[in-house]
Design an enzyme around this catalytic site. Structure first.
Site, PDB file in Angstrom:
ATOM      1  N   HIS A 193      21.431 104.678  65.139  1.00 41.91           N
ATOM      2  CA  HIS A 193      20.671 104.232  66.312  1.00 41.91           C
ATOM      3  C   HIS A 193      20.868 105.207  67.469  1.00 41.91           C
ATOM      4  O   HIS A 193      19.912 105.628  68.129  1.00 41.91           O
ATOM      5  CB  HIS A 193      21.116 102.832  66.735  1.00 41.91           C
ATOM      6  CG  HIS A 193      20.726 102.497  68.155  1.00 41.91           C
ATOM      7  ND1 HIS A 193      21.493 102.888  69.245  1.00 41.91           N
ATOM      8  CD2 HIS A 193      19.652 101.844  68.662  1.00 41.91           C
ATOM      9  CE1 HIS A 193      20.891 102.495  70.358  1.00 41.91           C
ATOM     10  NE2 HIS A 193      19.783 101.848  70.030  1.00 41.91           N
ATOM     11  N   HIS A 226      16.811  98.121  71.767  1.00 40.28           N
ATOM     12  CA  HIS A 226      18.002  98.449  70.981  1.00 40.28           C
ATOM     13  C   HIS A 226      17.939  97.837  69.584  1.00 40.28           C
ATOM     14  O   HIS A 226      18.119  98.527  68.572  1.00 40.28           O
ATOM     15  CB  HIS A 226      19.238  97.945  71.727  1.00 40.28           C
ATOM     16  CG  HIS A 226      20.510  98.031  70.948  1.00 40.28           C
ATOM     17  ND1 HIS A 226      21.248  99.190  70.830  1.00 40.28           N
ATOM     18  CD2 HIS A 226      21.187  97.088  70.240  1.00 40.28           C
ATOM     19  CE1 HIS A 226      22.311  98.967  70.086  1.00 40.28           C
ATOM     20  NE2 HIS A 226      22.314  97.705  69.716  1.00 40.28           N
TER      21      HIS A 226
END
Length: 379
Positions: free
Chosen positions: A267, A281
């Site tokens: 990520h 996110h």
């Protein structure tokens, strides 16, 4: 062997629970400094006024500027002193919550999330940014929040995309916990002791934390779709209650006390790609979960289970779903290099990590997710 588990002192969840905020303020004293964006305050001003009157406490607005920076934290600490605030309330999303953690420094802190988009509310850590919004550093405190108060009616009335993104963040919890357990790696619950300060040895995860991570995953599969439908219609149902608890509590305790691995590192690497900047996110984490499964060559049945679940609730399964229409191997290598820096959690995987392997996993996950989506999504 040193093990560690960390959690809030109290977690309370239910409809109209915000009306009990004044009770928790009163356990610390007579006043609280409220750190929240003005729009979030406007959404719940009626409940704030009612709970303050009911319990005879004062809640002072802080005029939070929206960024969790060292400068804003210092300013708000002075505001708290000027008001003789007995506790700090962080209300809203991630920036307000993290700022409240930094202002409170692990003491007399009440967290009130108004969305269930991440698992940050229960943690003893925060992310600091510069005033311009660039990443600065991580902050760790001696304990988790004193109280986490979750009003599911407020969350049910927030945009569904937040709840779904929270499920994307929660989707990572079990797979990263499993990798951390298999590699016998350290967990965040041991901080601020250990590597960052040298004050005491690092810590391993507990049976309790790993069990919570497992339940986090099974609850997502069993309740995720029905919770999304409930949120689409601003309804509080048992499924929505279960997913709110999963996104905030199970995932929060799971990630801190049972560990992070490749998913969150990938990520972090993906944030290098301009197209991803407009995505949450948890949405980027959802794709990164597929990349970790490819990296570890997980059972095909497990990979398909994750793909099916993600498609059912609208989580990303390929890079195009997070704003990256195409990617070259050179670009994937840059992402992988960032994901593989020494400080990243990817080194908790139970096998040696190379930049090339991570780049290939990202590329393959993109192709697999795109092909699966094309073959299974109803046109």
């Amino acid at each position: 062997m040193r093990k560690a588990f960390i959690s809030p002192a109290k977690y309370v969840q239910g409809e109209n629970e915000l009306l009990n905020l004044g009770y928790f303020v009163k356990t610390f004293g007579k006043s609280a400094l409220l750190i929240a964006h003005k729009d979030d305050i406007a959404r719940v001003q009626g409940q704030l006024d009612e709970t303050a009157a009911t319990f005879g406490v004062e809640i002072f607005a802080s005029n939070f500027n929206g960024e969790c920076s060292r400068e804003e934290v210092a300013r708000l600490q002075e505001v708290a002193k000027a008001h003789h605030s007995d506790c700090i309330i962080g209300l809203g999303g991630g920036k307000a919550i993290d700022t409240a953690k930094c202002v409170a420094q692990g003491e007399a802190l009440i967290i009130v999330p108004t969305i269930a988009a991440t698992d940050a509310p229960t943690s003893h850590s925060a992310v600091l940014y510069t005033p311009a919004g660039e990443f600065d550093d991580y902050a760790y405190f001696k304990q988790s929040p004193s109280v986490v108060l979750v009003d599911t009616k407020i969350i049910a009335n927030a945009p569904t995309r937040f709840l779904v993104a929270g499920m994307g963040d929660a989707l990572s919890t079990y797979f990263e916990a499993r990798a951390t357990q298999n590699s016998f790696s350290n967990v965040n619950a041991g901080l601020p002791c250990g590597v960052r300060t040298g004050e005491c040895p690092p810590a391993k995860g507990t049976i309790a934390a790993y069990t919570l991570a497992q339940v986090c995953y099974t609850t997502l599969l069993e309740n995720g779709l029905n919770a999304k439908i409930a949120c689409d219609n601003n309804l509080v149902t048992p499924a929505l209650e279960n997913i709110v608890e999963t996104n905030i509590l199970l995932s929060g305790l799971g990630f801190e006390s049972s560990g992070l691995a490749a998913i969150h590192a990938i990520h972090d690497g993906l944030t290098m790609l301009e197209g991803t900047h407009h995505y949450f996110h948890g949405e980027k984490v959802a794709f990164s979960a597929i990349a970790q499964l490819v990296l570890e060559n997980a059972a095909i049945e497990e990979l398909y289970e994750v793909l099916d679940f993600s498609l059912s609730i609208g989580l990303p399964v390929c890079l195009a779903d997070i704003g990256v229409e195409s990617i070259t191997m050179a670009e994937a290598m840059e992402v992988a290099e960032k994901a593989c820096i020494l400080e990243e959690s990817i080194h908790s995987m139970p096998f040696p990590i190379t930049v090339e392997a991570v780049a290939s996993a990202i590329m393959a996950a993109d192709k697999i997710g795109k092909a699966y989506k094309e073959s299974h999504l109803v046109k």
